[in-house]
Write a protein that holds these residues in place. Structure first.
Motif, PDB file in Angstrom:
ATOM      1  N   UNK A  34       0.822  -1.213   0.000  1.00 44.39           N
ATOM      2  CA  UNK A  34       0.000   0.000   0.000  1.00 44.39           C
ATOM      3  C   UNK A  34       0.857   1.266   0.000  1.00 44.39           C
ATOM      4  N   UNK A  35       2.105   1.164   0.423  1.00 44.50           N
ATOM      5  CA  UNK A  35       3.001   2.322   0.405  1.00 44.50           C
ATOM      6  C   UNK A  35       3.570   2.604  -0.986  1.00 44.50           C
ATOM      7  N   UNK A  36       3.707   1.559  -1.796  1.00 39.91           N
ATOM      8  CA  UNK A  36       4.368   1.719  -3.092  1.00 39.91           C
ATOM      9  C   UNK A  36       3.476   1.412  -4.289  1.00 39.91           C
ATOM     10  N   UNK A  37       2.316   0.835  -4.044  1.00 36.93           N
ATOM     11  CA  UNK A  37       1.393   0.449  -5.115  1.00 36.93           C
ATOM     12  C   UNK A  37      -0.026   0.825  -4.689  1.00 36.93           C
ATOM     13  N   UNK A  38      -1.000   0.391  -5.468  1.00 43.15           N
ATOM     14  CA  UNK A  38      -2.402   0.666  -5.152  1.00 43.15           C
ATOM     15  C   UNK A  38      -3.090  -0.635  -4.764  1.00 43.15           C
ATOM     16  N   UNK A  39      -3.534  -0.728  -3.518  1.00 40.26           N
ATOM     17  CA  UNK A  39      -4.265  -1.890  -3.043  1.00 40.26           C
ATOM     18  C   UNK A  39      -5.740  -1.505  -3.047  1.00 40.26           C
ATOM     19  N   UNK A  40      -6.494  -2.134  -3.946  1.00 38.31           N
ATOM     20  CA  UNK A  40      -7.913  -1.840  -4.119  1.00 38.31           C
ATOM     21  C   UNK A  40      -8.744  -2.871  -3.365  1.00 38.31           C
ATOM     22  N   UNK A  41      -9.894  -2.454  -2.854  1.00 36.54           N
ATOM     23  CA  UNK A  41     -10.829  -3.365  -2.211  1.00 36.54           C
ATOM     24  C   UNK A  41     -12.199  -3.221  -2.839  1.00 36.54           C
ATOM     25  N   UNK A  42     -12.943  -4.316  -2.839  1.00 31.81           N
ATOM     26  CA  UNK A  42     -14.357  -4.317  -3.213  1.00 31.81           C
ATOM     27  C   UNK A  42     -15.131  -4.474  -1.915  1.00 31.81           C
ATOM     28  N   UNK A  43     -16.116  -3.611  -1.711  1.00 36.15           N
ATOM     29  CA  UNK A  43     -16.878  -3.625  -0.460  1.00 36.15           C
ATOM     30  C   UNK A  43     -18.347  -3.941  -0.721  1.00 36.15           C
ATOM     31  N   UNK A  44     -19.000  -4.555   0.249  1.00 35.45           N
ATOM     32  CA  UNK A  44     -20.415  -4.894   0.197  1.00 35.45           C
ATOM     33  C   UNK A  44     -21.270  -3.625   0.220  1.00 35.45           C
ATOM     34  N   UNK A  45     -22.314  -3.613  -0.570  1.00 39.48           N
ATOM     35  CA  UNK A  45     -23.170  -2.429  -0.717  1.00 39.48           C
ATOM     36  C   UNK A  45     -23.846  -2.023   0.586  1.00 39.48           C
ATOM     37  N   UNK A  46     -24.262  -2.978   1.386  1.00 41.99           N
ATOM     38  CA  UNK A  46     -25.042  -2.616   2.567  1.00 41.99           C
ATOM     39  C   UNK A  46     -24.258  -2.572   3.870  1.00 41.99           C
ATOM     40  N   UNK A  47     -23.185  -3.343   3.958  1.00 39.13           N
ATOM     41  CA  UNK A  47     -22.473  -3.448   5.241  1.00 39.13           C
ATOM     42  C   UNK A  47     -21.073  -2.849   5.244  1.00 39.13           C
ATOM     43  N   UNK A  48     -20.511  -2.647   4.070  1.00 36.15           N
ATOM     44  CA  UNK A  48     -19.131  -2.180   4.002  1.00 36.15           C
ATOM     45  C   UNK A  48     -18.120  -3.300   4.160  1.00 36.15           C
ATOM     46  N   UNK A  49     -18.596  -4.534   4.297  1.00 35.83           N
ATOM     47  CA  UNK A  49     -17.706  -5.681   4.458  1.00 35.83           C
ATOM     48  C   UNK A  49     -16.795  -5.816   3.244  1.00 35.83           C
ATOM     49  N   UNK A  50     -15.525  -6.085   3.484  1.00 37.52           N
ATOM     50  CA  UNK A  50     -14.570  -6.282   2.393  1.00 37.52           C
ATOM     51  C   UNK A  50     -14.793  -7.649   1.762  1.00 37.52           C
ATOM     52  N   UNK A  51     -14.951  -7.654   0.446  1.00 37.00           N
ATOM     53  CA  UNK A  51     -15.262  -8.875  -0.287  1.00 37.00           C
ATOM     54  C   UNK A  51     -14.090  -9.387  -1.114  1.00 37.00           C
ATOM     55  N   UNK A  52     -13.211  -8.481  -1.503  1.00 39.76           N
ATOM     56  CA  UNK A  52     -12.091  -8.871  -2.341  1.00 39.76           C
ATOM     57  C   UNK A  52     -11.077  -7.758  -2.438  1.00 39.76           C
ATOM     58  N   UNK A  53      -9.948  -8.081  -3.048  1.00 43.83           N
ATOM     59  CA  UNK A  53      -8.875  -7.103  -3.186  1.00 43.83           C
ATOM     60  C   UNK A  53      -8.025  -7.442  -4.402  1.00 43.83           C
ATOM     61  N   UNK A  54      -7.370  -6.420  -4.942  1.00 53.08           N
ATOM     62  CA  UNK A  54      -6.417  -6.578  -6.030  1.00 53.08           C
ATOM     63  C   UNK A  54      -5.397  -5.448  -5.904  1.00 53.08           C
ATOM     64  N   UNK A  55      -4.169  -5.706  -6.351  1.00 53.23           N
ATOM     65  CA  UNK A  55      -3.112  -4.699  -6.296  1.00 53.23           C
ATOM     66  C   UNK A  55      -2.680  -4.330  -7.705  1.00 53.23           C
ATOM     67  N   UNK A  56      -2.573  -3.023  -7.953  1.00 57.55           N
ATOM     68  CA  UNK A  56      -2.060  -2.502  -9.216  1.00 57.55           C
ATOM     69  C   UNK A  56      -0.880  -1.579  -8.909  1.00 57.55           C
ATOM     70  N   UNK A  57      -0.007  -1.394  -9.880  1.00 56.25           N
ATOM     71  CA  UNK A  57       1.084  -0.433  -9.661  1.00 56.25           C
ATOM     72  C   UNK A  57       0.554   0.989  -9.771  1.00 56.25           C
ATOM     73  N   UNK A  58       1.284   1.901  -9.193  1.00 57.33           N
ATOM     74  CA  UNK A  58       0.975   3.313  -9.418  1.00 57.33           C
ATOM     75  C   UNK A  58       1.313   3.649 -10.862  1.00 57.33           C
TER      76      UNK A  58
END
Length: 186
Positions: free
Chosen positions: A50-74
């Motif tokens: 997260x300091x050197x790249x982009x860590x993305x999360x997918x969140x649940x529409x109603x609860x905000x629960x984290x459902x998944x993640x993927x990392x991309x470069x800046x």
């Protein structure tokens, strides 16, 4: 059991979510194949990524629960050798929580990566995956990714065994600029 709510957003991870993302991705990968200690440690380095790249999360529409993640470069950077050209975007550590599988979370995250590439003017999205990750391979193929055999290699494990590190790529489709100046992926 009532249907699960859809993914509401894909956004960058927040600092207080680092531990949850570490667990989510580790458990997603451990569910698909046996992790050696070195790769497990790499998967769990979410805070460092997260300091050197982009860590993305997918969140649940109603609860905000984290459902998944993927990392991309800046922008302007690469995560791995699979991205060989300045007009390629690679991604790593795509993981979906076990109880969220089958809800389109992985597809949502990959489509986010494609849209990110389009917004950056990137020509192609590329990735590596292991042979055990068959559900991920089906997702990539369904979304138009194709194997890149010229970028595949044998990964040698410490115990002397090896496996083929597979590579996939997909061209990013961009529309010509118009009044709305929006990019699309196909």
């Amino acid at each position: 059991m009532p249907p699960m709510p859809p993914v509401s957003e894909v956004r960058l991870v927040r600092e207080h979510e680092i531990g949850a993302v570490r667990e989510l991705v580790r458990d997603a990968y451990a569910g698909d194949f046996e992790l050696n200690p070195a790769y497990l440690a790499e998967i769990e380095r979410v805070a460092e990524r997260a300091l050197t790249a982009e860590v993305w999360v997918a969140a649940d529409a109603s609860t905000g629960t984290l459902l998944g993640s993927v990392t991309t470069p800046r922008a302007g950077a690469r995560l791995s050798p699979v991205a060989r050209h300045d007009d390629e975007l690679d991604f790593r550590f795509l993981g979906v929580a076990a109880d969220a599988r089958g809800r389109g979370v992985g597809e949502t995250l990959v489509r986010h990566v494609l849209a990110l590439a389009a917004s950056r003017g990137i020509r192609r999205v590329v990735l590596n995956t292991g042979p055990e990750m068959r559900s991920a391979q089906r997702l990539y193929e369904r979304l138009g990714f194709a194997r890149l055999p010229e970028r595949e290699y044998r990964f040698e494990r410490a115990d002397g065994t090896s496996f083929l590190m597979m590579a996939y790529g997909r061209e990013v489709v961009r529309r010509a600029p118009d009044a709305s100046a929006s990019a699309s992926v196909a």
